[in-house]
Design a protein around this motif. Structure first.
Motif, PDB file in Angstrom:
ATOM      1  N   ARG A 137      63.996   4.762  23.573  1.00 50.38           N
ATOM      2  CA  ARG A 137      64.496   4.637  24.949  1.00 50.38           C
ATOM      3  C   ARG A 137      63.384   4.952  25.936  1.00 50.38           C
ATOM      4  O   ARG A 137      62.495   5.745  25.649  1.00 50.38           O
ATOM      5  CB  ARG A 137      65.661   5.609  25.161  1.00 50.38           C
ATOM      6  N   THR A 151      62.723   8.168  16.315  1.00 47.81           N
ATOM      7  CA  THR A 151      63.981   7.411  16.330  1.00 47.81           C
ATOM      8  C   THR A 151      64.132   6.488  15.121  1.00 47.81           C
ATOM      9  O   THR A 151      65.115   5.754  15.034  1.00 47.81           O
ATOM     10  CB  THR A 151      64.096   6.569  17.621  1.00 47.81           C
ATOM     11  N   ASP A 207      66.273   5.862  30.805  1.00 54.16           N
ATOM     12  CA  ASP A 207      67.429   5.978  29.910  1.00 54.16           C
ATOM     13  C   ASP A 207      67.656   7.433  29.492  1.00 54.16           C
ATOM     14  O   ASP A 207      68.799   7.892  29.388  1.00 54.16           O
ATOM     15  CB  ASP A 207      67.242   5.121  28.658  1.00 54.16           C
ATOM     16  N   CYS A 208      66.562   8.164  29.268  1.00 53.19           N
ATOM     17  CA  CYS A 208      66.682   9.577  28.883  1.00 53.19           C
ATOM     18  C   CYS A 208      67.246  10.407  30.037  1.00 53.19           C
ATOM     19  O   CYS A 208      68.061  11.312  29.811  1.00 53.19           O
ATOM     20  CB  CYS A 208      65.336  10.113  28.408  1.00 53.19           C
ATOM     21  N   ASN A 225      66.924  17.857  19.962  1.00 56.58           N
ATOM     22  CA  ASN A 225      68.264  17.590  20.444  1.00 56.58           C
ATOM     23  C   ASN A 225      69.229  17.932  19.308  1.00 56.58           C
ATOM     24  O   ASN A 225      68.971  17.572  18.159  1.00 56.58           O
ATOM     25  CB  ASN A 225      68.358  16.103  20.817  1.00 56.58           C
ATOM     26  N   LEU A 259      63.148  15.104  26.385  1.00 61.99           N
ATOM     27  CA  LEU A 259      64.059  14.214  25.658  1.00 61.99           C
ATOM     28  C   LEU A 259      63.377  12.876  25.400  1.00 61.99           C
ATOM     29  O   LEU A 259      63.506  12.299  24.312  1.00 61.99           O
ATOM     30  CB  LEU A 259      65.368  14.013  26.425  1.00 61.99           C
ATOM     31  N   HIS A 260      62.603  12.404  26.381  1.00 58.03           N
ATOM     32  CA  HIS A 260      61.874  11.146  26.196  1.00 58.03           C
ATOM     33  C   HIS A 260      60.817  11.270  25.092  1.00 58.03           C
ATOM     34  O   HIS A 260      60.544  10.300  24.382  1.00 58.03           O
ATOM     35  CB  HIS A 260      61.241  10.702  27.518  1.00 58.03           C
ATOM     36  N   ARG A 268      62.071   6.438  29.767  1.00 59.97           N
ATOM     37  CA  ARG A 268      62.311   7.705  30.457  1.00 59.97           C
ATOM     38  C   ARG A 268      63.576   7.651  31.314  1.00 59.97           C
ATOM     39  O   ARG A 268      64.343   8.605  31.379  1.00 59.97           O
ATOM     40  CB  ARG A 268      61.101   8.086  31.313  1.00 59.97           C
ATOM     41  N   PHE A 286      63.373  10.698  22.071  1.00 60.90           N
ATOM     42  CA  PHE A 286      64.092   9.421  22.061  1.00 60.90           C
ATOM     43  C   PHE A 286      63.219   8.229  22.435  1.00 60.90           C
ATOM     44  O   PHE A 286      63.630   7.090  22.235  1.00 60.90           O
ATOM     45  CB  PHE A 286      65.304   9.492  22.980  1.00 60.90           C
ATOM     46  N   GLY A 287      62.039   8.460  22.968  1.00 58.36           N
ATOM     47  CA  GLY A 287      61.127   7.368  23.288  1.00 58.36           C
ATOM     48  C   GLY A 287      60.098   7.122  22.199  1.00 58.36           C
ATOM     49  O   GLY A 287      59.319   6.182  22.287  1.00 58.36           O
ATOM     50  N   VAL A 293      63.877  16.005  31.027  1.00 58.23           N
ATOM     51  CA  VAL A 293      63.869  14.540  30.863  1.00 58.23           C
ATOM     52  C   VAL A 293      62.634  14.122  30.059  1.00 58.23           C
ATOM     53  O   VAL A 293      62.729  13.339  29.115  1.00 58.23           O
ATOM     54  CB  VAL A 293      63.922  13.818  32.227  1.00 58.23           C
ATOM     55  N   GLN A 316      70.833   9.755  30.007  1.00 59.18           N
ATOM     56  CA  GLN A 316      71.462  10.474  28.896  1.00 59.18           C
ATOM     57  C   GLN A 316      71.759  11.918  29.288  1.00 59.18           C
ATOM     58  O   GLN A 316      72.842  12.434  29.024  1.00 59.18           O
ATOM     59  CB  GLN A 316      70.558  10.454  27.662  1.00 59.18           C
TER      60      GLN A 316
END
Length: 193
Positions: A44, A36, A48-49, A89, A26-27, A46, A30-31, A23, A52
């Protein structure tokens, strides 16, 4: 096809795990506003990740899997890729008639190492090999020249421009559409980066 495990010269691609480490990883992608910048969504949080990854795992367990959202790790980071922290990812979304869309995102501190090219090669091998697909497509924001280079080096052909493809940051953004056919991608052992 669960679980997916792909291995290249420097990278491994595996299923995400719903662990704090995955997590957080990914954050980290995507964070991050820089990571992004060309993706079809705003950064996003954490939570939201974590949601996901839960969705990714649900998609992986479907009887007829049509979405592969996978963790990218460096092989040197752990003896077992399942233990390595993701740095990226990778995604394949199957469409109709033997086609799929390909995508990837990496943590900014890993950019410039050829990892996107290796991810693309691994996904192409998977798509045209075990999945038996005929056509891959990819979109790249018109300002994302690095992704355009990765795709063209892999043999993708630019097909055209998709106008106002994504609304992000208060503005519409165009994308270039690319494609690659199975007969344009011969199996090449050890290819990547």
């Amino acid at each position: 096809m669960v679980p997916v495990r792909l291995t290249g010269p420097r990278l491994a691609i595996r299923e995400f795990q719903h662990t704090p480490g995955d997590v957080d990883a990914l954050h980290a992608i995507f964070g991050d506003p820089e990571a992004t910048r060309y993706l079809p969504f705003e950064p996003r949080d954490r939570e939201d990740c974590a949601d996901q990854i839960e969705q990714y795992l649900e998609e992986a367990l479907r009887e007829e899997r049509t979405v592969y959202r996978l963790a990218v790790t460096r092989r040197a980071d752990a003896d077992d890729p399942a233990d390595a922290t993701p740095i990226g990812n990778a995604a394949l979304t199957l469409g109709g008639r033997g086609s799929a869309s390909l995508g990837y995102a990496l943590r900014p501190d890993t950019w410039g190492n050829g990892y996107a090219g290796e991810i693309t090669a691994l996904l192409c091998d998977f798509a045209f090999g075990p999945l038996g697909l005929h056509r891959l497509a990819a979109l790249a924001d018109v300002a994302n020249t690095a992704s355009a280079r990765v795709l063209t080096r892999a043999g993708f052909q630019q097909e055209g421009r998709v106008r106002h493809d994504v609304y992000r940051g208060g503005a519409w953004h165009d994308a270039f559409q690319y494609s690659l056919l199975a007969d344009e991608w011969p199996a090449r052992p050890g290819q990547g980066g």
